[in-house]
Scaffold this motif. Structure first.
Motif, short mmCIF file in Angstrom:
data_model
loop_
_atom_site.label_atom_id
_atom_site.label_comp_id
_atom_site.label_asym_id
_atom_site.label_seq_id
_atom_site.Cartn_x
_atom_site.Cartn_y
_atom_site.Cartn_z
N ASN A 1 13.70 11.53 -69.63
CA ASN A 1 12.88 10.65 -68.81
C ASN A 1 11.55 10.25 -69.45
O ASN A 1 10.95 9.25 -69.04
N THR B 1 12.56 9.18 -73.99
CA THR B 1 13.35 7.95 -74.14
C THR B 1 12.50 6.70 -74.07
O THR B 1 12.92 5.62 -74.51
N ARG B 2 11.29 6.81 -73.51
CA ARG B 2 10.41 5.63 -73.36
C ARG B 2 9.32 5.58 -74.43
O ARG B 2 8.54 4.63 -74.47
N ILE B 3 9.25 6.60 -75.28
CA ILE B 3 8.20 6.65 -76.30
C ILE B 3 8.78 6.29 -77.65
O ILE B 3 9.58 7.04 -78.22
N LYS C 1 5.79 2.78 -83.42
CA LYS C 1 5.95 1.39 -83.01
C LYS C 1 5.04 0.45 -83.78
O LYS C 1 5.43 -0.66 -84.15
N SER D 1 22.19 4.66 -77.28
CA SER D 1 20.94 4.04 -77.69
C SER D 1 20.84 3.97 -79.21
O SER D 1 20.33 2.99 -79.78
N ASN E 1 13.69 -3.81 -81.35
CA ASN E 1 12.95 -4.01 -80.11
C ASN E 1 12.53 -5.46 -79.94
O ASN E 1 12.47 -5.98 -78.82
N SER F 1 14.33 -5.93 -75.94
CA SER F 1 13.31 -4.95 -75.51
C SER F 1 13.92 -3.62 -75.08
O SER F 1 13.22 -2.61 -74.98
N ARG F 2 15.22 -3.62 -74.80
CA ARG F 2 15.88 -2.37 -74.39
C ARG F 2 16.26 -1.51 -75.59
O ARG F 2 16.65 -0.35 -75.42
N SER G 1 13.49 5.79 -80.22
CA SER G 1 12.59 6.59 -79.38
C SER G 1 12.49 8.03 -79.86
O SER G 1 13.25 8.47 -80.74
N LYS H 1 13.39 10.48 -78.15
CA LYS H 1 14.68 11.08 -77.78
C LYS H 1 15.72 10.84 -78.87
O LYS H 1 16.48 11.75 -79.24
#
Length: 342
Positions: free
Chosen positions: A15, A18-20, A24, A72, A133, A137-138, A142, A144
């Motif tokens: 949670n 996976t968003r980090i 980047k 992913s 990305n 964008s998905r 990450s 994860k």
């Protein structure tokens, strides 16, 4: 790690991590050793690898296949198109083998080939993640994804060493875990998501969680893209190791993740599922028997392990590097030669 700690780590991985994204905004940067780096322990990990060369390289090959079960990661791999054909897959994954070799055999210090290799790999990950990305964008690489990929190189060695023929010692495997903890850090993995920790038992439990919650289900019910990409990878790398029969190799991979139906020996406990290999062709069953005998019998003997380690090391660093005859026949002369750049 108690149940609450396990649940907490799994929650963070699924949670938060996976968003980090990893790096980047970075493309050019200087990597550094982690503050907790222990050179003696790192070298013990390198020696552990060299003593178990064949077993651990097989674990890495199985781990690469296993990582494809993470959707992913698979989406980004498909997007890059760098392993879309057997020839491209050969170039990509044999280059990966050469990079890993430098991490295992060389001093990890600034300006060394292993250091430059890690900088290169991290830079490529950053660029690939940024491009993916930008297209969707998905898609991103990450924290994860890096943690899951880390499992592909260390998880099976720690969790299922007997099925690989790894000669286990607590000191050696702890050094191996420290080595991959260090590599994870230098490739941008935050300590809170690193599967390899200072405490060995915690590391084992983190790897078990990743296998139980991500890889075993993914290998039991693979996507169509998974099947396609694994076949391309194995077809491409066959000329590196002629033992890479698809059915036999996938059986071995799923066996390492403890997927039901992947028992082999008569004295093994049955898990209620029908033995998968019974549906294989005669040739795949022969190749599976070869793999099982090598890893679960012969590598347990010092003389045969030494010979196998020497043979496959020679194949990787000399024969396949300078005289890739099978790659020439399979992929063509120009595509047969692979070298790493920094």
């Amino acid at each position: 790690m108690d149940k609450s700690c396990s649940s907490n780590f799994l929650y963070k991985l699924t949670n938060i991590a996976t968003r980090i994204p990893v790096d980047k905004h970075e493309v050019n940067f200087q990597i550094s050793l982690p503050p907790w780096f222990d050179r003696d322990k790192f070298k013990r990990g390198q020696r552990f690898f060299r003593n178990n060369y064949v077993a651990i390289m097989a674990a890495h090959m199985c781990g690469l296949v296993t990582v494809f079960a993470a959707l992913s990661i698979l989406k980004v791999l498909i997007f890059t198109k760098q392993s879309a054909t057997p020839a491209a897959a050969y170039k990509r994954y044999y280059r990966t083998v050469l990079h890993i070799q430098s991490w295992y055999f060389e001093e990890l210090e600034p300006a060394s080939n292993s250091w430059k290799s890690l900088e290169y790999v991290r830079r490529i990950h950053a660029v690939s993640g940024k491009n993916a990305n930008a297209a969707d964008s998905r898609m991103l690489i990450s924290q994860k994804d890096v943690a899951i990929t880390q499992f592909g190189f260390v998880g099976y060695v720690v969790l299922n060493h007997r099925k690989l023929g790894v000669q286990y010692s607590r000191e050696g495997v702890e050094g191996f875990v420290h080595l991959w903890r260090t590599i994870g850090y230098m490739l941008g993995l935050e300590d809170r998501f690193n599967l390899c920790t200072e405490d060995f038992d915690t590391s084992v439990q983190r790897m078990t969680l990743v296998n139980d919650h991500f890889f075993r289900p993914g290998l039991q019910n693979p996507s169509a893209d998974f099947d396609h990409m694994t076949r391309i990878m194995i077809d491409g790398m066959w000329c590196y190791s002629t033992l890479l029969n698809y059915d036999a190799f996938m059986f071995m991979t799923r066996r390492l993740s403890n997927v039901p139906g992947h028992y082999y020996w008569n004295d093994e406990p049955r898990d209620g599922a029908e033995a998968v290999y019974k549906d294989f062709s005669w040739f795949s069953r022969v190749m599976l028997n070869v793999l099982m005998v090598i890893h679960e019998v012969l590598l347990n003997y010092t003389v045969t392990r030494w010979f196998a380690n020497w043979f496959f090391l020679f194949n990787t660093t000399v024969a396949n590097k300078y005289f890739p005859v099978l790659a020439m026949v399979t992929h063509g002369f120009r595509k047969a030669y692979v070298k790493i750049v920094y």
